[in-house]
Motif scaffolding. Structure first.
Motif, PDB file in Angstrom:
ATOM      1  N   ASP A  37      33.495   4.532  23.295  1.00  0.00           N
ATOM      2  CA  ASP A  37      33.131   5.617  22.463  1.00  0.00           C
ATOM      3  C   ASP A  37      33.185   5.105  21.046  1.00  0.00           C
ATOM      4  O   ASP A  37      32.925   5.837  20.011  1.00  0.00           O
ATOM      5  CB  ASP A  37      33.818   6.645  22.598  1.00  0.00           C
ATOM      6  CG  ASP A  37      33.435   7.598  24.008  1.00  0.00           C
ATOM      7  OD1 ASP A  37      32.290   7.499  24.411  1.00  0.00           O
ATOM      8  OD2 ASP A  37      34.536   8.219  24.529  1.00  0.00           O
ATOM      9  N   CYS A  38      33.766   3.807  20.753  1.00  0.00           N
ATOM     10  CA  CYS A  38      34.034   3.167  19.590  1.00  0.00           C
ATOM     11  C   CYS A  38      34.755   4.038  18.698  1.00  0.00           C
ATOM     12  O   CYS A  38      34.257   4.274  17.371  1.00  0.00           O
ATOM     13  CB  CYS A  38      32.506   2.956  18.897  1.00  0.00           C
ATOM     14  SG  CYS A  38      32.769   1.785  17.411  1.00  0.00           S
ATOM     15  N   GLY A  39      35.870   4.812  19.121  1.00  0.00           N
ATOM     16  CA  GLY A  39      36.611   5.596  18.241  1.00  0.00           C
ATOM     17  C   GLY A  39      36.147   7.089  18.162  1.00  0.00           C
ATOM     18  O   GLY A  39      37.074   7.735  17.494  1.00  0.00           O
ATOM     19  N   MET A  40      34.977   7.546  18.649  1.00  0.00           N
ATOM     20  CA  MET A  40      34.581   8.902  18.293  1.00  0.00           C
ATOM     21  C   MET A  40      35.107   9.815  19.457  1.00  0.00           C
ATOM     22  O   MET A  40      35.187   9.283  20.556  1.00  0.00           O
ATOM     23  CB  MET A  40      32.960   8.817  18.039  1.00  0.00           C
ATOM     24  CG  MET A  40      32.397   8.012  17.159  1.00  0.00           C
ATOM     25  SD  MET A  40      32.926   8.184  15.486  1.00  0.00           S
ATOM     26  CE  MET A  40      32.235   9.850  15.376  1.00  0.00           C
ATOM     27  N   THR A  41      35.361  10.990  19.139  1.00  0.00           N
ATOM     28  CA  THR A  41      36.311  11.987  19.891  1.00  0.00           C
ATOM     29  C   THR A  41      34.889  12.875  20.405  1.00  0.00           C
ATOM     30  O   THR A  41      35.446  13.932  21.115  1.00  0.00           O
ATOM     31  CB  THR A  41      37.167  12.772  19.003  1.00  0.00           C
ATOM     32  OG1 THR A  41      36.632  13.599  17.987  1.00  0.00           O
ATOM     33  CG2 THR A  41      38.143  11.893  18.708  1.00  0.00           C
ATOM     34  N   GLY A  42      33.868  12.806  19.925  1.00  0.00           N
ATOM     35  CA  GLY A  42      32.788  13.576  20.594  1.00  0.00           C
ATOM     36  C   GLY A  42      32.520  14.750  19.843  1.00  0.00           C
ATOM     37  O   GLY A  42      31.820  15.803  20.045  1.00  0.00           O
ATOM     38  N   GLN A  43      33.116  15.061  18.405  1.00  0.00           N
ATOM     39  CA  GLN A  43      32.699  16.113  17.604  1.00  0.00           C
ATOM     40  C   GLN A  43      31.958  15.465  16.306  1.00  0.00           C
ATOM     41  O   GLN A  43      32.319  14.527  15.945  1.00  0.00           O
ATOM     42  CB  GLN A  43      34.036  16.656  17.330  1.00  0.00           C
ATOM     43  CG  GLN A  43      35.076  17.189  18.596  1.00  0.00           C
ATOM     44  CD  GLN A  43      36.037  17.963  17.981  1.00  0.00           C
ATOM     45  OE1 GLN A  43      36.492  18.079  16.686  1.00  0.00           O
ATOM     46  NE2 GLN A  43      36.914  18.575  18.961  1.00  0.00           N
ATOM     47  N   GLY A  44      31.242  16.509  15.821  1.00  0.00           N
ATOM     48  CA  GLY A  44      30.349  16.298  14.758  1.00  0.00           C
ATOM     49  C   GLY A  44      29.063  15.494  14.884  1.00  0.00           C
ATOM     50  O   GLY A  44      28.952  14.835  15.843  1.00  0.00           O
ATOM     51  N   THR A  45      28.428  15.240  13.797  1.00  0.00           N
ATOM     52  CA  THR A  45      27.182  14.509  14.081  1.00  0.00           C
ATOM     53  C   THR A  45      27.071  13.486  12.511  1.00  0.00           C
ATOM     54  O   THR A  45      27.585  13.786  11.581  1.00  0.00           O
ATOM     55  CB  THR A  45      25.844  15.424  13.971  1.00  0.00           C
ATOM     56  OG1 THR A  45      26.108  16.339  14.944  1.00  0.00           O
ATOM     57  CG2 THR A  45      24.681  14.663  13.995  1.00  0.00           C
ATOM     58  N   GLN A  46      26.628  12.263  12.881  1.00  0.00           N
ATOM     59  CA  GLN A  46      26.762  11.244  11.780  1.00  0.00           C
ATOM     60  C   GLN A  46      25.770  10.214  12.288  1.00  0.00           C
ATOM     61  O   GLN A  46      25.418   9.867  13.296  1.00  0.00           O
ATOM     62  CB  GLN A  46      27.808  10.692  11.738  1.00  0.00           C
ATOM     63  CG  GLN A  46      28.216   9.645  10.558  1.00  0.00           C
ATOM     64  CD  GLN A  46      29.428   9.059  10.385  1.00  0.00           C
ATOM     65  OE1 GLN A  46      30.547   9.783   9.788  1.00  0.00           O
ATOM     66  NE2 GLN A  46      29.951   8.016  11.037  1.00  0.00           N
ATOM     67  N   SER A  47      25.045   9.496  11.014  1.00  0.00           N
ATOM     68  CA  SER A  47      23.860   8.509  11.297  1.00  0.00           C
ATOM     69  C   SER A  47      24.309   7.474  10.230  1.00  0.00           C
ATOM     70  O   SER A  47      24.841   7.841   9.234  1.00  0.00           O
ATOM     71  CB  SER A  47      22.670   9.022  11.240  1.00  0.00           C
ATOM     72  OG  SER A  47      22.212   9.667  10.018  1.00  0.00           O
ATOM     73  N   VAL A  48      23.701   6.347  10.428  1.00  0.00           N
ATOM     74  CA  VAL A  48      23.848   5.447   9.281  1.00  0.00           C
ATOM     75  C   VAL A  48      22.542   4.917   8.774  1.00  0.00           C
ATOM     76  O   VAL A  48      21.525   4.626   9.443  1.00  0.00           O
ATOM     77  CB  VAL A  48      24.400   4.050  10.071  1.00  0.00           C
ATOM     78  CG1 VAL A  48      24.412   2.759   9.508  1.00  0.00           C
ATOM     79  CG2 VAL A  48      25.739   4.124  10.667  1.00  0.00           C
TER      80      VAL A  48
ATOM     81  N   PRO B 170      18.874  15.036   6.036  1.00  0.00           N
ATOM     82  CA  PRO B 170      19.957  15.303   6.980  1.00  0.00           C
ATOM     83  C   PRO B 170      19.566  14.975   8.308  1.00  0.00           C
ATOM     84  O   PRO B 170      18.529  15.049   8.793  1.00  0.00           O
ATOM     85  CB  PRO B 170      20.345  16.902   6.752  1.00  0.00           C
ATOM     86  CG  PRO B 170      19.059  17.427   6.216  1.00  0.00           C
ATOM     87  CD  PRO B 170      18.701  16.441   5.545  1.00  0.00           C
ATOM     88  N   PRO B 171      20.481  14.517   9.111  1.00  0.00           N
ATOM     89  CA  PRO B 171      20.050  14.160  10.534  1.00  0.00           C
ATOM     90  C   PRO B 171      19.281  15.224  11.176  1.00  0.00           C
ATOM     91  O   PRO B 171      19.957  16.564  11.316  1.00  0.00           O
ATOM     92  CB  PRO B 171      21.305  13.621  11.396  1.00  0.00           C
ATOM     93  CG  PRO B 171      22.367  14.379  10.562  1.00  0.00           C
ATOM     94  CD  PRO B 171      21.910  14.225   8.974  1.00  0.00           C
ATOM     95  N   ALA B 172      18.458  14.979  12.121  1.00  0.00           N
ATOM     96  CA  ALA B 172      17.857  16.182  13.007  1.00  0.00           C
ATOM     97  C   ALA B 172      18.832  16.740  14.046  1.00  0.00           C
ATOM     98  O   ALA B 172      19.769  15.943  14.229  1.00  0.00           O
ATOM     99  CB  ALA B 172      16.521  15.750  13.497  1.00  0.00           C
ATOM    100  N   ALA B 173      18.573  17.799  14.669  1.00  0.00           N
ATOM    101  CA  ALA B 173      19.371  18.213  15.671  1.00  0.00           C
ATOM    102  C   ALA B 173      19.376  17.316  16.758  1.00  0.00           C
ATOM    103  O   ALA B 173      18.393  16.710  17.127  1.00  0.00           O
ATOM    104  CB  ALA B 173      18.872  19.652  16.237  1.00  0.00           C
TER     105      ALA B 173
END
Length: 549
Positions: free
Chosen positions: A289-300, A531-534
């Motif tokens: 999961d490259c360190g992600m816990t499954g919470q929140g939304t993010q993009s590069v 902002p990132p879409a849903a």
């Protein structure tokens, strides 16, 4: 008395004793009777070619003389006090009667005398050279050899030859100039010997030099054709300074950028797809999961290698830690350190993320030094002239790329940047500031004159009002956005006025230092434009996630 039994024969009977006495009395003592002529006693037929008498010894001659005297004497009484046979002359050794042994001995003595004379001559020459006196070489001494049959002793001949050699040497030493021709194979005279040695040495040195030169040229030709050009031997410090290594940096950096883009882009709805994509990049023990816990939304929005490289000791030449700078959709900028392994560094194949990533602060920024402008002299008169008369028309034509208008402001040899322009990207220029620099050596606050063809430098600040191509729509106000840009111009003085020769962008800040003094290294968050879409998908305008390999 008369010896009638002698080998001389009988006494002639026709002669008287008186004649005999006269003959005896008339022959002086010690005199020798002359022998008769061979022709008188020659037999018939030998008058023209008499035979050669054989060689006889002195005793035989004496006997013949005595016999001839007896035959010629008449018989008679011998006076008292007189001998019957007269006194013969003393015996003289004749060379003709010498034996062959004596002849050989005499010849040997003559040769010895000749060698001794030659030795004396050479000895005299050496003594003359030692004393530094040059003399004419005398004629070679000749040995005085007694001819066969001569009564002169061989020793006397040798002494004469020796004295002749010595006298010849003395005459040569006193004579001065002379010339000797050496015998074949012999040495040269004393004066020419040094020249002869010098010539031979010069010939020998020339030959050796030519041979060595030929060998050197041949060696260079053969060595140059046979030696292959190898790689330069660089030290570890040079490799680190110029980032030269066998590790494929470009391929590994691209691979790390794709992995970081997937790692930093997530949403709960696409967690499974993201996990499957990440496993295609990483090794088996890396967090899927490259360190992600499954919470929140993010993009590069952007992931770029920042140029930092750190050696990976466990893998040697096959591994490196690469720094990847990431700009997130929230506006935050951060850096991730990514361990990358390459199976074949030569081809850049076998890439794999060999560990978990770590987030690091941004690289430290430096401060710019101040620019020294103390020696610059500003021509304010020229600056005002350029600002009001020349530069406004030039920048208007330059921003629109008006070729006809640019020919009125540029020199015939103007650069391409001065004659091309911005092609309408910016319009409505307003020249805000002009700083024309006087030529070197000019005095401040003095009247400055310029000659024909003299060039000056000028720093110009222009405020552009907006894009010329962006025509406002009906009912909307014209664009009010304006930008400020700085330029470096080169102008040339001509008979018609000042013309632009070159235009370059950017002007240095003379103050230097840093504007963010006291601020943290991390950039302040920037409000997110899109902002990132849903569902975790990037918003329109954002950089999409890279495709999985």
């Amino acid at each position: 008395m008369t010896d009638h039994n002698s080998s001389a024969g009988g006494v002639d009977g026709d002669r008287t004793s008186g004649e005999q006495g006269r003959s005896a009395a008339g022959w002086p003592a010690g005199a020798q009777q002359q022998p008769q002529s061979p022709q008188a006693a020659a037999p018939y037929g030998y008058a023209d070619n008499p035979p050669v008498p054989p060689q006889q010894s002195s005793d035989a001659v004496r006997a013949q003389v005595a016999a001839a005297w007896v035959r010629s004497a008449r018989p008679g009484p011998v006076p008292p006090g007189e001998a019957a046979v007269p006194v013969l002359p003393p015996q003289v050794s004749q060379a003709s009667a010498a034996s062959k042994k004596d002849q050989r001995k005499a010849a040997q003595e003559a040769k010895r005398a000749e060698r001794k004379a030659a030795y004396e001559q050479k000895k005299a020459e050496r003594e003359g050279r030692k004393k530094g006196r040059g003399g004419a070489p005398a004629a070679p001494a000749q040995a005085v050899a007694a001819p066969a049959g001569s009564s002169v002793p061989a020793a006397s001949a040798g002494a004469a030859a020796g004295s002749a050699a010595v006298s010849g040497s003395q005459a040569r030493a006193a004579g001065g100039a002379g010339f000797d021709v050496p015998r074949p194979g012999g040495r040269l005279p004393a004066q020419g010997r040094r020249t002869h040695v010098a010539v031979r040495a010069a010939l020998l040195i020339t030959t050796c030099a030519f041979a060595l030169g030929s060998c050197g040229v041949a060696g260079l030709v053969v060595g140059k054709s046979s030696v292959a050009v190898g790689d330069a031997d660089l030290s570890a410090k040079d490799v680190e300074r110029y980032r030269l290594s066998e590790f494929p940096i470009t391929a590994a950096a691209t691979f790390a950028e794709e992995y970081v883009t997937l790692c930093m882009t997530y949403s709960p709805q696409n967690a499974d797809k993201r996990r499957d994509a990440l496993t295609r990049y990483a090794s088996s023990g890396v967090d899927r999961d490259c360190g992600m816990t499954g919470q929140g939304t993010q993009s590069v929005r952007q992931a770029k290698w920042d140029g930092t490289v750190e050696e990976l000791p466990e893998f040697g030449a096959n591994g490196r830690y690469l720094g990847i700078q990431v700009k997130l959709s929230t506006g935050r900028i951060t850096t991730l350190s990514v361990p990358v392994y390459v199976k074949d560094p030569a081809t850049g194949s076998g890439l794999r993320i060999a560990g978990n990533v770590g987030e690091m602060p941004l690289a430290a920024r430096g401060s710019a030094p101040a620019v020294k402008q103390d020696e610059e002299v500003v021509d304010q008169t020229l600056s005002n002239q350029l600002k009001g008369q020349v530069l406004p028309g030039f920048f208007k034509a330059w921003g629109a790329s008006d070729t006809t208008g640019l020919t009125r402001f540029t020199t015939p040899d103007a650069s391409q940047s001065a004659t091309t322009g911005l092609a309408g990207a910016l319009a409505s220029p307003e020249v805000q500031e002009v700083v024309a620099l006087a030529p070197e050596g000019s005095e401040p606050n003095a009247t400055i004159t310029y000659g024909q063809g003299q060039a000056v430098q000028a720093r110009v600040t222009v405020v552009w009002g907006g894009a010329a191509a962006a025509a406002p729509a009906k009912g909307t106000p014209p664009p009010t956005t304006s930008v400020k840009r700085s330029y470096r111009l080169t102008l040339v003085n001509t008979a018609q006025g000042w013309f632009i020769k070159d235009v370059r962008g950017g002007v240095l800040d003379p103050t230097g230092g840093r504007a963010d003094a006291g601020a943290t290294a991390s950039a302040a968050p920037v409000p997110e434009e899109n902002p990132p879409a849903a569902g975790g998908e990037p918003a329109p305008g954002a950089s999409p996630a890279p495709k999985t390999p």
